[in-house]
Structure formats: structure tokens, C-alpha cells
Design an enzyme around this catalytic site. Sequence first.
Site, PDB file in Angstrom:
ATOM      1  CD  GLU A 178      -4.545   7.832  12.382  1.00  0.00           C
ATOM      2  OE1 GLU A 178      -3.563   7.742  11.874  1.00  0.00           O
ATOM      3  OE2 GLU A 178      -5.073   6.328  12.746  1.00  0.00           O
ATOM      4  CG  ASP A 198      -2.924  -0.715  11.116  1.00  0.00           C
ATOM      5  OD1 ASP A 198      -1.494  -1.284  11.278  1.00  0.00           O
ATOM      6  OD2 ASP A 198      -2.971   0.262  10.930  1.00  0.00           O
ATOM      7  CG  HIS A 248       0.207   1.915  13.378  1.00  0.00           C
ATOM      8  ND1 HIS A 248       0.459   3.011  14.427  1.00  0.00           N
ATOM      9  CD2 HIS A 248      -1.314   2.061  13.188  1.00  0.00           C
ATOM     10  CE1 HIS A 248      -0.716   3.363  14.618  1.00  0.00           C
ATOM     11  NE2 HIS A 248      -1.653   2.967  13.994  1.00  0.00           N
ATOM     12  N   GLY A 259       0.872  -1.157   0.148  1.00  0.00           N
ATOM     13  CA  GLY A 259       0.076  -0.070   0.130  1.00  0.00           C
ATOM     14  C   GLY A 259       0.983   1.324  -0.049  1.00  0.00           C
ATOM     15  CB  SER A 260       0.363   4.464   1.453  1.00  0.00           C
ATOM     16  OG  SER A 260       1.026   5.722   1.865  1.00  0.00           O
ATOM     17  N   GLY A 306       4.340   0.431   1.856  1.00  0.00           N
ATOM     18  CA  GLY A 306       4.985  -0.571   1.066  1.00  0.00           C
ATOM     19  C   GLY A 306       5.893   0.001  -0.067  1.00  0.00           C
TER      20      GLY A 306
HETATM   21  N1  LIG Z   1      -0.518   5.139   5.163  1.00  0.00           N
HETATM   22  C1  LIG Z   1       0.263   5.698   5.783  1.00  0.00           C
HETATM   23  O1  LIG Z   1       0.421   7.008   5.864  1.00  0.00           O
HETATM   24  C2  LIG Z   1       0.923   5.190   7.176  1.00  0.00           C
HETATM   25  C3  LIG Z   1       1.899   6.113   7.909  1.00  0.00           C
HETATM   26  C4  LIG Z   1       2.332   5.423   8.985  1.00  0.00           C
HETATM   27  C5  LIG Z   1       2.226   4.039   9.326  1.00  0.00           C
HETATM   28  N2  LIG Z   1       1.456   3.324   8.538  1.00  0.00           N
HETATM   29  C6  LIG Z   1       1.021   2.096   8.635  1.00  0.00           C
HETATM   30  O2  LIG Z   1       1.840   1.144   7.716  1.00  0.00           O
HETATM   31  C7  LIG Z   1       1.181   0.005   7.623  1.00  0.00           C
HETATM   32  C8  LIG Z   1       0.715  -0.339   6.143  1.00  0.00           C
HETATM   33  O3  LIG Z   1      -0.398   0.916   6.044  1.00  0.00           O
HETATM   34  P1  LIG Z   1      -0.495   1.468   4.537  1.00  0.00           P
HETATM   35  O4  LIG Z   1      -1.395   2.496   4.575  1.00  0.00           O
HETATM   36  O5  LIG Z   1       0.819   1.336   3.820  1.00  0.00           O
HETATM   37  O6  LIG Z   1      -1.172   0.123   4.111  1.00  0.00           O
HETATM   38  P2  LIG Z   1      -2.792  -0.105   3.327  1.00  0.00           P
HETATM   39  O7  LIG Z   1      -2.929   0.861   2.038  1.00  0.00           O
HETATM   40  O8  LIG Z   1      -3.765   0.068   4.705  1.00  0.00           O
HETATM   41  O9  LIG Z   1      -2.765  -1.576   3.032  1.00  0.00           O
HETATM   42  C9  LIG Z   1      -2.659  -2.234   1.933  1.00  0.00           C
HETATM   43  C10 LIG Z   1      -2.057  -3.544   1.837  1.00  0.00           C
HETATM   44  O10 LIG Z   1      -2.754  -4.570   2.404  1.00  0.00           O
HETATM   45  C11 LIG Z   1      -2.940  -5.659   1.483  1.00  0.00           C
HETATM   46  N3  LIG Z   1      -4.228  -6.479   2.211  1.00  0.00           N
HETATM   47  C12 LIG Z   1      -5.382  -5.665   2.638  1.00  0.00           C
HETATM   48  N4  LIG Z   1      -6.063  -6.964   2.932  1.00  0.00           N
HETATM   49  C13 LIG Z   1      -5.334  -7.956   2.838  1.00  0.00           C
HETATM   50  C14 LIG Z   1      -5.682  -9.437   3.184  1.00  0.00           C
HETATM   51  N5  LIG Z   1      -6.828  -9.958   3.790  1.00  0.00           N
HETATM   52  N6  LIG Z   1      -4.719 -10.358   2.651  1.00  0.00           N
HETATM   53  C15 LIG Z   1      -3.617  -9.740   2.237  1.00  0.00           C
HETATM   54  N7  LIG Z   1      -3.017  -8.761   2.044  1.00  0.00           N
HETATM   55  C16 LIG Z   1      -4.211  -7.628   2.320  1.00  0.00           C
HETATM   56  C17 LIG Z   1      -3.336  -4.905   0.331  1.00  0.00           C
HETATM   57  O11 LIG Z   1      -3.161  -5.919  -0.838  1.00  0.00           O
HETATM   58  P3  LIG Z   1      -4.208  -5.897  -1.955  1.00  0.00           P
HETATM   59  O12 LIG Z   1      -4.005  -4.606  -2.848  1.00  0.00           O
HETATM   60  O13 LIG Z   1      -4.045  -7.195  -2.571  1.00  0.00           O
HETATM   61  O14 LIG Z   1      -5.726  -5.614  -1.303  1.00  0.00           O
HETATM   62  C18 LIG Z   1      -2.068  -3.789   0.337  1.00  0.00           C
HETATM   63  O15 LIG Z   1      -0.940  -4.428  -0.256  1.00  0.00           O
HETATM   64  C19 LIG Z   1       0.045  -0.048   8.728  1.00  0.00           C
HETATM   65  O16 LIG Z   1       0.564  -0.667   9.775  1.00  0.00           O
HETATM   66  C20 LIG Z   1      -0.292   1.247   8.837  1.00  0.00           C
HETATM   67  O17 LIG Z   1      -0.786   1.726  10.338  1.00  0.00           O
HETATM   68  C21 LIG Z   1       0.882   3.897   7.249  1.00  0.00           C
END
Ligand SMILES: NC(=O)c1ccc[n+]([C@@H]2O[C@H](COP(=O)([O-])OP(=O)(O)OC[C@H]3O[C@@H](n4cnc5c(N)ncnc54)[C@H](OP(=O)(O)O)[C@@H]3O)[C@@H](O)[C@H]2O)c1
Length: 397
Positions: free
Chosen positions: A259, A148, A171, A87-88, A90
Site C-alpha cells: 500500500e 488497527d 491483518h 468499517g470497510s 466489517g
Molecule cells: N479497509 C481495507 O481495505 C482492508 C483490507 C484488508 C484488511 N483490512 C484490515 O481490516 C481491519 C479493519 O479495517 P477497516 O478498514 O475495515 O476498518 P476501519 O475503517 O479502519 O475501522 C473502523 C472501525 O473501527 C472503529 N473504531 C475506531 N476507533 C475506535 C475506538 N477507539 N473504539 C472502538 N471502535 C473504534 C470504528 O467505529 P466508529 O465508527 O464508532 O468510530 C469503525 O467501526 C484492519 O485490521 C485492517 O487492517 C482492511
Amino acid sequence: MAAASRTVSRALRSLAPVVQKRTLVAASAARATIVAPRVAVAQTQTRGIKTIDFAGTKEVVYERSDWPLEKLQDYFKNDTLALIGYGSQGHGQGLNLRDNGMNVIVGVRKNGASWNEAIQDGWVPGKNLFEVDEAISKGTIVMNLLSDAAQSETWPAIKPQLKGKTLYFSHGFSPVFKELTKVDIPADIDVILVAPKGSGRTVRSLFKAGKGINSSIAVWQDVTGKAKEKAIALGVAVGSGYLYETTFQKEVYSDLMGERGSLMGGIHGMFLAQYEVLRERGHTPSEAFNETVEEATQSLYPLIGSYGMDWMYAACSTTARRGALDWTNKFKDAIKPVMNDLYTSVENGSETQRSLDYNSAPDYRAKYEAELEEVRNMEIWRAGKAVRSLRPENQEK
Ligand SMILES: NC(=O)c1ccc[n+]([C@@H]2O[C@H](COP(=O)([O-])OP(=O)(O)OC[C@H]3O[C@@H](n4cnc5c(N)ncnc54)[C@H](OP(=O)(O)O)[C@@H]3O)[C@@H](O)[C@H]2O)c1
């Protein structure tokens, strides 16, 4: 607040050439013509570790200058970083690790949205892009960057594969709220956290600009005695500039609070309240939007970000300053009870439960989209779209 804006514009115009050409120190010196100069921030430094006096509390900050690229590459030369989820975060962390020359592989669901995005970003199936289980099996450090809710859902499958590996989160959510998430981590592995304080897109764009994002680091479990060092090194490798030490619990409480509060939910609520009152009292959409959002984001908030609240006040008209100073405590007194309710709701797990319930539903993306469509269609944000189109940079030449 036109008078204030004019004053701000004048102040900015007089500073602009200096700010652009010199360092922040020079800019600070230049603004001393408007406000009295401040006392320098006290710091002591031993190589890349700084002790900084944050308003009377001394805290340790780590910085990337202690981890030049060769040292990082050497430190992780025997590791495979299995980054799970694209996601974002990754995307941002993965591409930065790859550009830093780390041995990084991505693990996501085959043919899902993330799989296709990873291919577009140059990850190659079978070479450095795998399904989740295969990536974990190849990794020595498992970077769990699933959403999460997905971390909780997939935990029963992931847990048995972690023996001998390091587990990384961005997180504190999953381990801290383990009664709700069911993420019960085996006692024999290192567990670390690097939480960038910004979106993954910013992690990437700052890295590409040669800068680094601020991140929190923490250790949940240190079995090898190297957990903290690994967290710092990985923090630098994913693109952080400065690393602030915290605990998993403090990271997740403050993040969920921020947030929901002043970063997103709170500020949106405040914008809506002011806009609605202005509209109900006969102001046009453009006037209500300009005085609520546009002047904030385009003129005043950047000043707070660059130089602090006092500087923003000082750069505004005496009329604006007087009123703002008078009303600050009324707003604080009205809002603080809501902030306390929010902290309690974070602390007692209600926010976590809500997030897990909502985000685990199969139709959660469609539901979000419907809610965001509602936001998009609010008069305030439709007015905002029209106001933005009139910004100089958006006008046809
Ligand atoms: N976004 C931010 O700004 C931010 C900032 C700081 C920390 N964080 C932390 O970083 C971590 C990742 O957050 P994110 O925002 O980057 O991710 P996200 O967009 O919330 O997560 C997306 C990822 O999770 C996968 N996913 C969702 N459901 C799934 C399932 N049932 N089985 C397998 N894969 C699944 C998605 O794959 P598909 O495409 O295949 O669905 C995608 O690769 C979290 O712990 C978040 O709290 C995020």
C-alpha cells in the site's frame, strides 16, 4: 502515446466479442493471434485444495468449492460470530456472513458513525447489533475488525474477555508488532487471520456478483488443532473465492509494503513526477493527465490485469514497445533503493509506530480530510475530474 493507444484499441476491438462471450481460456486462445500461446499453468487438485505452480514455486491454494453453503452452515452451527467494528471490512464481511446464513452479530460504539451505518444495513440493536463488550460476551469467534490503531487502544478491555474463544483478524498488524501495539495474546486461544486482498466494498460487491475475492489466511496460534480449518471455513464464509496460505508476519509486511509502494503511495508519486515534468515542459493539463493517468487506468493497466505485462507490450506500437523496454530498468534501478528503504521501515516497526501515533490522535479524521483535500485540489486531480467528465459513459445522452 497515441500510436500505442490506437493499436491497443484495435487489438481490443478485435478481441472484444470473444472476451465477452467466452471463458478466459477462449479469450487466451483468441489472443494467440497476437502473441504466442503460453504454457498452461500446472496444477494438481484434491477436492477444494490446489497445488499451483507459481512461476516455479509450488503453493497450496484453498477454494470455496470445497465449502458449499450447507457444509459451512453446519460447520458454524454452534458458533456466534461477534464481528467487532463496522468499517470497510466489517461492512463487507458482516453482510456476506449474514447472507450466508451464519449466526453473526456486530459490536460497535453506540451511536457512533458505524452504529448508524450498521442500522442502515439492517442490523437491529439488541438483536444482532450490540456495544463492543456485549457482542464479545455473546461470541464464540471474535472477529476484530476495528481499525488497527483502535485494536491497540481497546486491547486492555478486550483481552480479559477472550477465554475459550477464537480470535480472528484481517491483518497481522496487531499481533506481529505486539511490542508497539501491546496486543499480547493469551496463549490458550486459537488465533487466525483472513485478510481479503481488496477493500471491504470489493469483498461485498464480488460476493453479490457471485464471485469471491482472493484472501490470505494464516494461523498465529493453534490450541484446538482446528485453527487452520476454521480460518479456511471463515475465509469462505466472509466471501473469499481463493485462499492463499501465509503467516501473520508475511501478510503484514507485504501488505504495508504494497500500500505504501506500487499500490498507492508509489504509483501516486510516479504519476505526480511525470505530470509535473510534462507541465513544466509546456504541456497542457489535459495532455499531461491523459498521458500520465487516463491512458494508464482506462487502457493499459486493465490489459496487464487481464493478460499480463507481455500482452500489454505486444498490444502496443513498436515505437512504444521499444521505448518502454529500454526505460524499464532505469526506473527499476532508481526505485529499488526506495523499495528497500520502505521494506526496512516496515520490518523495523517504523511504519507501525507512525500509523499508531497518527491514527490514535482524537483529530485523526479531520487531519486526513485536510490531507485528502490537498490531494483533491492538486492540479493533476482537478484536471482528472474534467477528463473523466468527458468519458463517453459520463456524457449526457
Ligand atoms: N479497509 C481495507 O481495505 C482492508 C483490507 C484488508 C484488511 N483490512 C484490515 O481490516 C481491519 C479493519 O479495517 P477497516 O478498514 O475495515 O476498518 P476501519 O475503517 O479502519 O475501522 C473502523 C472501525 O473501527 C472503529 N473504531 C475506531 N476507533 C475506535 C475506538 N477507539 N473504539 C472502538 N471502535 C473504534 C470504528 O467505529 P466508529 O465508527 O464508532 O468510530 C469503525 O467501526 C484492519 O485490521 C485492517 O487492517 C482492511
